[in-house]
Design a protein around this motif. Structure first.
Motif, short mmCIF file in Angstrom:
data_model
loop_
_atom_site.label_atom_id
_atom_site.label_comp_id
_atom_site.label_asym_id
_atom_site.label_seq_id
_atom_site.Cartn_x
_atom_site.Cartn_y
_atom_site.Cartn_z
N GLU A 235 0.81 -1.23 0.00
CA GLU A 235 0.00 0.00 0.00
C GLU A 235 0.84 1.27 0.00
O GLU A 235 0.37 2.32 -0.44
N LEU A 236 2.07 1.19 0.51
CA LEU A 236 2.87 2.40 0.61
C LEU A 236 4.13 2.32 -0.26
O LEU A 236 5.04 3.14 -0.13
N GLY A 237 4.20 1.30 -1.11
CA GLY A 237 5.33 1.16 -2.02
C GLY A 237 6.66 1.04 -1.31
O GLY A 237 7.62 1.75 -1.63
N ALA A 238 6.74 0.15 -0.31
CA ALA A 238 8.01 -0.05 0.39
C ALA A 238 8.67 -1.34 -0.10
O ALA A 238 8.09 -2.08 -0.88
N ASP A 239 9.92 -1.57 0.36
CA ASP A 239 10.61 -2.78 -0.11
C ASP A 239 11.17 -3.62 1.05
O ASP A 239 12.30 -4.08 1.00
N PHE A 240 10.34 -3.82 2.08
CA PHE A 240 10.72 -4.73 3.17
C PHE A 240 10.97 -6.13 2.61
O PHE A 240 10.15 -6.63 1.84
N ASP A 241 12.09 -6.75 3.00
CA ASP A 241 12.33 -8.16 2.69
C ASP A 241 11.95 -8.95 3.95
O ASP A 241 12.67 -8.91 4.95
N LEU A 242 10.79 -9.63 3.88
CA LEU A 242 10.24 -10.28 5.07
C LEU A 242 11.18 -11.34 5.66
O LEU A 242 11.15 -11.59 6.86
N ALA A 243 12.01 -11.92 4.79
CA ALA A 243 12.94 -12.97 5.26
C ALA A 243 14.03 -12.37 6.17
O ALA A 243 14.73 -13.11 6.85
N LYS A 244 14.15 -11.07 6.17
CA LYS A 244 15.20 -10.43 6.97
C LYS A 244 14.69 -9.92 8.32
O LYS A 244 15.33 -9.09 8.97
N PHE A 245 13.47 -10.40 8.72
CA PHE A 245 12.92 -10.02 10.03
C PHE A 245 12.41 -11.27 10.73
O PHE A 245 11.81 -12.15 10.11
N ASP A 246 12.65 -11.35 12.04
CA ASP A 246 12.13 -12.47 12.82
C ASP A 246 11.16 -11.96 13.87
O ASP A 246 11.25 -10.81 14.33
N HIS A 247 10.24 -12.84 14.25
CA HIS A 247 9.20 -12.49 15.24
C HIS A 247 9.70 -12.84 16.64
O HIS A 247 10.19 -13.95 16.87
N TYR A 248 9.55 -11.90 17.57
CA TYR A 248 10.00 -12.14 18.95
C TYR A 248 8.92 -11.72 19.95
O TYR A 248 8.75 -10.53 20.24
N PRO A 249 8.16 -12.71 20.46
CA PRO A 249 7.12 -12.38 21.45
C PRO A 249 7.68 -12.46 22.87
O PRO A 249 8.57 -13.27 23.14
N THR A 250 7.19 -11.62 23.77
CA THR A 250 7.62 -11.67 25.17
C THR A 250 6.41 -11.55 26.08
O THR A 250 5.39 -10.97 25.69
N TYR A 251 6.52 -12.09 27.29
CA TYR A 251 5.48 -11.85 28.30
C TYR A 251 6.14 -11.57 29.63
O TYR A 251 6.99 -12.33 30.08
N ASP A 252 5.76 -10.47 30.26
CA ASP A 252 6.28 -10.10 31.58
C ASP A 252 5.18 -10.35 32.61
O ASP A 252 4.21 -9.59 32.67
N PRO A 253 5.31 -11.41 33.40
CA PRO A 253 4.23 -11.76 34.34
C PRO A 253 4.00 -10.68 35.39
O PRO A 253 2.92 -10.62 35.99
N GLU A 254 4.98 -9.84 35.61
CA GLU A 254 4.85 -8.81 36.64
C GLU A 254 3.90 -7.69 36.18
O GLU A 254 2.95 -7.36 36.86
N SER A 255 4.16 -7.17 35.00
CA SER A 255 3.31 -6.07 34.51
C SER A 255 2.09 -6.60 33.76
O SER A 255 1.12 -5.87 33.55
N GLY A 256 2.13 -7.85 33.32
CA GLY A 256 1.03 -8.41 32.52
C GLY A 256 1.11 -8.00 31.06
O GLY A 256 0.18 -8.25 30.29
N ALA A 257 2.22 -7.36 30.66
CA ALA A 257 2.35 -6.91 29.27
C ALA A 257 2.92 -8.03 28.40
O ALA A 257 4.00 -8.55 28.67
#
Ligand code: AVI
Length: 328
Positions: A235-257
């Motif tokens: 939609e915005l004419g960008a050139d992200f190469d998806l293979a060059k990014f990894d997904h990193y999920p986190t959970y902090d039990p203290e804050s609940g975030a």
């Protein structure tokens, strides 16, 4: 006049694209870099979210479905007990699977109400306007396509009846807590005394259960996050190469975030809209989404601090999720 309608449509979509571009540029120029998860939901993102809701590890949808299917009678009784005829307004209706339980029961109980689903997706609204009156004969429905508060104002301008607002799925958790509080305050300002809010909130629980829900084995959550880069490309004419990014999920039990990031796998440059160059260092992150988990005490505090009185709470069998009724 159809030419005028077309022009208005084009203008509306141009404005939407401009806002999207400006949010993306501001977010990626920032330090740390961030993107707004409200942009996850293009047609492809909607589909990935459906897949997510059906995947083994993502528990919130099943918990809330359990509440809506097993406690239907008590929930609708509580909503009806609030007074006479009402408008049932749903913020972010999606496919309305959960609310359909309430709608059917309210129709069976001959409650005098109109269903006003609000959604940012035009597809969702036209789908609901067409399909729900067929599956739920006798249902009065007026779908509203747009931003929540704009549409709430519109709803108030077409009817002065009592309002019952549904805000389900722990959508509230996709805002950082201070923003969520501000949101509830603004929502309260759009309501009158005696109006009701039925709000779904995901609760703190075994941290491993939470983290797994945002780190599913099939990698749907990863695709869901990467899809926003793909959307920016398209939609915005960008050139992200998806293979060059990894997904990193986190959970902090203290804050609940529970937070999701995309990590740049190498030093790289990304071009957006043919002119804006964004530099990523190796290991630099983009903060993508927060899915806040709450304590029960926190849910009541949010209600009280934003001008609501907590009325009732409904839980699933594991007490992993709550649907609370707050009165304005
Ligand atoms: C829509 N929202 C409540 C979901 C959540 O759990 O935060 C979106 C989602 N993100 C990753 N998985 C699901």
């Amino acid at each position: 006049d159809s030419t005028l309608a077309q022009t208005n449509l084009n203008t509306a979509s141009t404005t939407k694209t401009e806002a999207f571009l400006s949010d993306v540029i501001t977010g990626l120029r920032g330090n740390p870099k961030r993107l707004n998860s409200k942009y996850f939901y293009d047609a492809n993102g909607d589909k990935l979210f459906q897949d997510l809701m059906n995947c083994e590890e993502y528990y919130p949808t099943n918990c809330e479905l359990e509440i809506f299917s097993e406690r239907t009678d008590e929930i609708t009784d509580a909503l009806i007990a609030g007074g006479d005829a009402f408008d049932l307004i749903e913020l972010g209706a999606g496919d309305a699977t959960k609310s359909a339980y309430l709608l059917k029961d309210l129709l069976d109980k001959k409650a005098d109400f109109t269903y006003l689903p609000i959604d940012i997706s035009e597809n969702v609204i036209s789908y609901l306007n067409i399909t729900l009156p067929v599956t739920l004969p006798g249902l009065k429905i007026t779908g509203l396509n747009g931003e929540y508060f704009d549409m709430l104002k519109k709803a108030a301008s077409i009817s002065s009846r009592r309002k019952v607002v549904l805000f389900l799925g722990s959508n509230i958790g996709n805002m950082p807590v201070p923003e969520a509080i501000e949101f509830c305050r603004e929502l309260r300002n759009h309501l009158s005394e005696g109006d009701m809010l039925l709000i779904g909130m995901d609760l703190k629980k075994d941290p491993k259960v939470v983290l797994a829900a945002y780190n599913d084995k099939e990698g749907i959550t990863k695709k869901f996050n990467l899809n926003l880069l793909e959307r920016i490309n398209r939609e915005l004419g960008a050139d992200f190469d998806l293979a060059k990014f990894d997904h990193y999920p986190t959970y902090d039990p203290e804050s609940g975030a529970c937070k999701s990031y995309l990590i740049s796998l190498e030093d790289q440059m990304v071009k957006i809209g043919g002119k804006e160059n964004i530099h990523f260092q190796k290991d630099e992150y983009i903060y993508m989404e927060i899915s806040q988990k709450f304590t029960l005490m926190q849910t009541d505090q949010i209600a009280i601090n934003t001008g609501f009185a907590p009325l009732t709470q409904f839980f699933d069998g594991k007490k992993w999720f709550v649907d609370a009724i707050w009165v304005a």
